[in-house]
Design an enzyme around this catalytic site. Sequence first.
Site, PDB file in Angstrom:
ATOM      1  N   GLU A  40      29.487 -10.942  -8.512  1.00  0.00           N
ATOM      2  CA  GLU A  40      30.545  -9.672  -7.861  1.00  0.00           C
ATOM      3  C   GLU A  40      30.977 -10.593  -7.067  1.00  0.00           C
ATOM      4  O   GLU A  40      30.173 -10.788  -5.921  1.00  0.00           O
ATOM      5  CB  GLU A  40      29.678  -8.851  -7.957  1.00  0.00           C
ATOM      6  CG  GLU A  40      28.683  -7.831  -9.074  1.00  0.00           C
ATOM      7  CD  GLU A  40      28.247  -6.460  -8.705  1.00  0.00           C
ATOM      8  OE1 GLU A  40      28.792  -5.971  -8.021  1.00  0.00           O
ATOM      9  OE2 GLU A  40      26.803  -6.441  -9.275  1.00  0.00           O
ATOM     10  N   GLU A  91      20.401  -7.552  -6.875  1.00  0.00           N
ATOM     11  CA  GLU A  91      20.446  -6.778  -5.691  1.00  0.00           C
ATOM     12  C   GLU A  91      19.165  -5.750  -5.213  1.00  0.00           C
ATOM     13  O   GLU A  91      19.639  -4.288  -5.336  1.00  0.00           O
ATOM     14  CB  GLU A  91      22.266  -5.488  -5.273  1.00  0.00           C
ATOM     15  CG  GLU A  91      23.250  -6.596  -5.685  1.00  0.00           C
ATOM     16  CD  GLU A  91      24.320  -5.664  -4.679  1.00  0.00           C
ATOM     17  OE1 GLU A  91      24.128  -5.013  -4.022  1.00  0.00           O
ATOM     18  OE2 GLU A  91      25.590  -6.264  -4.776  1.00  0.00           O
TER      19      GLU A  91
HETATM   20  C1  BG6 Z   1      27.329  -3.696  -6.494  1.00  0.00           C
HETATM   21  C2  BG6 Z   1      26.862  -3.593  -7.454  1.00  0.00           C
HETATM   22  O1  BG6 Z   1      25.907  -3.398  -4.772  1.00  0.00           O
HETATM   23  O2  BG6 Z   1      28.714  -3.144  -5.959  1.00  0.00           O
HETATM   24  C3  BG6 Z   1      27.557  -2.500  -8.464  1.00  0.00           C
HETATM   25  O3  BG6 Z   1      25.893  -4.834  -8.016  1.00  0.00           O
HETATM   26  C4  BG6 Z   1      28.304  -1.987  -8.064  1.00  0.00           C
HETATM   27  O4  BG6 Z   1      26.390  -2.107  -9.490  1.00  0.00           O
HETATM   28  C5  BG6 Z   1      29.212  -2.374  -7.018  1.00  0.00           C
HETATM   29  O5  BG6 Z   1      29.014  -1.359  -8.746  1.00  0.00           O
HETATM   30  C6  BG6 Z   1      30.134  -1.943  -5.932  1.00  0.00           C
HETATM   31  O6  BG6 Z   1      29.880  -0.709  -4.995  1.00  0.00           O
HETATM   32  P1  BG6 Z   1      30.181   1.029  -5.087  1.00  0.00           P
HETATM   33  O7  BG6 Z   1      29.466   1.307  -4.782  1.00  0.00           O
HETATM   34  O8  BG6 Z   1      31.710   0.440  -4.719  1.00  0.00           O
HETATM   35  O9  BG6 Z   1      29.625   1.458  -6.811  1.00  0.00           O
END
Ligand code: BG6
Length: 471
Positions: free
Chosen positions: A371, A166
Amino acid sequence: MDYTQLTPFPRGFLWGASTSAYQVEGAWNEDGKGPSVVDLHIHRAEGISDFTVAADHYHRYREDVSLFAELGLKAYRFSIAWTRIVPDGDGEVNPAGVAFYHRLIDELLSHGIEPIVTLYHFDLPAALDDRGGWSDPATIEAFARYAGILFDEYGDKVTTWLTINEQNMMILHGKAIGTTGRSGQADQRTIYQQNHHMFLAAARAMALCHEVLPGAKIGPAPNIVSVYAASPAPEDVLAADDWDAIRNLMYLDVAVRGTYHPLAWAYLTERGIAPKLREGDAETLAAGRPDFIAFNYYSTQTVGASRGDASDIQHRGGDQQIVRGEVGVYRAAKNEHLPTNAFGWEIDPVGFRTTMRRLWDRYRLPLIITENGSGAFDELVDGVVHDPYRIDYLRRHIEQIRLAISDGVDVFGYCPWSAMDLVSTHQGISKRYGFIHVDRTETDLRGLERSRKDSFHWYRGVIAVNGLDLG
Ligand code: BG6
């Protein structure tokens, strides 16, 4: 388009799950590890867990991997902490850190789980940050050297690599994530110079990977989402195109084609924030080509034409740290067709399909989702978490992968966020994503015991039939 018959998931589809080092490992200063910018995250909100212990995966990885095996994972996507391998970023290699990832990778392989390794997931060594971080071209050299160390060490065990997690979110929301380091938030010109240096670093890593590990594959891992126009008004459609180029396509065009997207470059030039290119940069970017595109997907974005005033700006789900909208570029809009989760994030499974289709259409590279998930306040009742909302979210997104595959998109893997509970980037441990519950709160570490959520049993069933039955 509707189908009477759907194409099945391909054989060997990589059903996986994801984590990142600093969010799951803990042991932030053990066995020679140096501090990173996220360890020191100086803008973290009050009352939110830090990353010092996280889920204590560093000490409990064997138990965790055995649960991943029980879950049936074919792949596990995790990141290596640069500061375990090279504590100050570009100096001595730390043998204890190198040994940890050998043990983790060996454990995964012994259970038949393919490791998918991210080189860098937000955790720039603090020592490099002290010397200018990504503003300094020396960090490109440090990253290329670090990547080379990983390829040498683990190249006979790991065949799928991701460069930078990201990068676009670090550029757009660095202060909230904690990646801006001690500088807090630099000006936009500096930020886009840092961006350019990260592009060069990723290109160097891709070229090096191909040179030293001809059998391996490597790709970028940005956060990519479809951008919708708030209405059919041509001005809204234009704004959606602009924002798509600035938020998404800039990152993929440079990674895949080695050049900046023209609209994104026009934006940078117009704002006076275009990076300075040095001699040889164009060749470096052109030489680093990915074998696939990995991307993270949570939700879509809806935008309209800028009104030229503060009404363009919104905060995601009321989260003051995440600003959307930019005067003169686009207005952030709420999509009335989409429900939101407990944190105000819009839920859009169909947008997942359009995102996959657009990526395939533009780049024709195989896709892997690294993700996808929805943060939730889980409740542990009598040792069990019942999480039908998680199952529902994931089921509806997996359905869309199958539809995208039926549309002709080449998707080879799906790694939802997250394999197990971990500490959110800026919203603590109470915002949970995992299949495996980790018993701790923001302030009380309790026993950190692991337990299987309902979604664990559900996902296990999905993997067992290669996604043919989503329960
Ligand atoms: C992504 C990242 O932005 O989203 C993760 O790669 C992150 O590291 C995930 O944890 C979810 O976002 P958040 O802010 O809910 O932890």
